[in-house]
Motif scaffolding. Sequence first.
Motif, PDB file in Angstrom:
ATOM      1  N   PHE A   1      -0.704   6.100  -1.127  1.00  0.00           N
ATOM      2  CA  PHE A   1      -0.144   5.057  -0.267  1.00  0.00           C
ATOM      3  C   PHE A   1       1.158   5.563   0.323  1.00  0.00           C
ATOM      4  CE2 PHE A   1      -2.575   2.725  -3.537  1.00  0.00           C
ATOM      5  CZ  PHE A   1      -3.501   2.109  -2.704  1.00  0.00           C
ATOM      6  N   THR A   2       1.058   6.208   1.462  1.00  0.00           N
ATOM      7  CA  THR A   2       2.225   6.862   2.042  1.00  0.00           C
ATOM      8  C   THR A   2       3.028   5.955   2.970  1.00  0.00           C
ATOM      9  OG1 THR A   2       0.827   7.723   3.806  1.00  0.00           O
ATOM     10  CG2 THR A   2       1.183   9.149   1.883  1.00  0.00           C
ATOM     11  N   THR A   3       2.423   4.861   3.442  1.00  0.00           N
ATOM     12  CA  THR A   3       3.122   3.944   4.335  1.00  0.00           C
ATOM     13  C   THR A   3       2.897   2.512   3.856  1.00  0.00           C
ATOM     14  OG1 THR A   3       1.243   3.617   5.807  1.00  0.00           O
ATOM     15  CG2 THR A   3       2.709   5.472   6.315  1.00  0.00           C
ATOM     16  N   PRO A   4       3.772   1.577   4.250  1.00  0.00           N
ATOM     17  CA  PRO A   4       3.553   0.170   3.898  1.00  0.00           C
ATOM     18  C   PRO A   4       2.224  -0.355   4.441  1.00  0.00           C
ATOM     19  CG  PRO A   4       5.784   0.478   4.690  1.00  0.00           C
ATOM     20  CD  PRO A   4       5.048   1.767   4.920  1.00  0.00           C
ATOM     21  N   GLU A   5       1.838   0.130   5.605  1.00  0.00           N
ATOM     22  CA  GLU A   5       0.580  -0.313   6.208  1.00  0.00           C
ATOM     23  C   GLU A   5      -0.621   0.101   5.351  1.00  0.00           C
ATOM     24  OE1 GLU A   5       2.952   1.405   7.950  1.00  0.00           O
ATOM     25  OE2 GLU A   5       3.747  -0.333   9.039  1.00  0.00           O
ATOM     26  N   SER A   6      -0.571   1.308   4.793  1.00  0.00           N
ATOM     27  CA  SER A   6      -1.695   1.765   3.972  1.00  0.00           C
ATOM     28  C   SER A   6      -1.801   0.964   2.676  1.00  0.00           C
ATOM     29  CB  SER A   6      -1.573   3.264   3.671  1.00  0.00           C
ATOM     30  OG  SER A   6      -0.466   3.520   2.841  1.00  0.00           O
TER      31      SER A   6
ATOM     32  N   ASN B   1      -0.976  -2.222   2.348  1.00  0.00           N
ATOM     33  CA  ASN B   1      -1.468  -3.541   2.714  1.00  0.00           C
ATOM     34  C   ASN B   1      -2.926  -3.529   3.156  1.00  0.00           C
ATOM     35  OD1 ASN B   1       0.971  -4.786   2.113  1.00  0.00           O
ATOM     36  ND2 ASN B   1       1.788  -4.328   4.131  1.00  0.00           N
ATOM     37  N   LYS B   2      -3.416  -2.409   3.660  1.00  0.00           N
ATOM     38  CA  LYS B   2      -4.817  -2.320   4.080  1.00  0.00           C
ATOM     39  C   LYS B   2      -5.756  -2.239   2.894  1.00  0.00           C
ATOM     40  CE  LYS B   2      -5.688   0.921   6.983  1.00  0.00           C
ATOM     41  NZ  LYS B   2      -5.754   2.006   7.967  1.00  0.00           N
TER      42      LYS B   2
END
Length: 59
Positions: free
Chosen positions: A50-55, A57-58
Amino acid sequence: MPEKSQNSNDELQAEYRFDYQKAKPNRFAAYSGTQQLTVVVLDEDVAQIFTTPESVNKN
């Protein structure tokens, strides 16, 4: 068992009006004049996926 008849008082309205002038602060909510920030540190193996907040949350 007899079916319950639908009462118009049980129906949700399309829109509700809230009078903010009459609203009172929530006495059970902790209040401090500053905004609180919570930081979560991920383990290294989880952080690689999980490298980004978006990843996060997805998934």
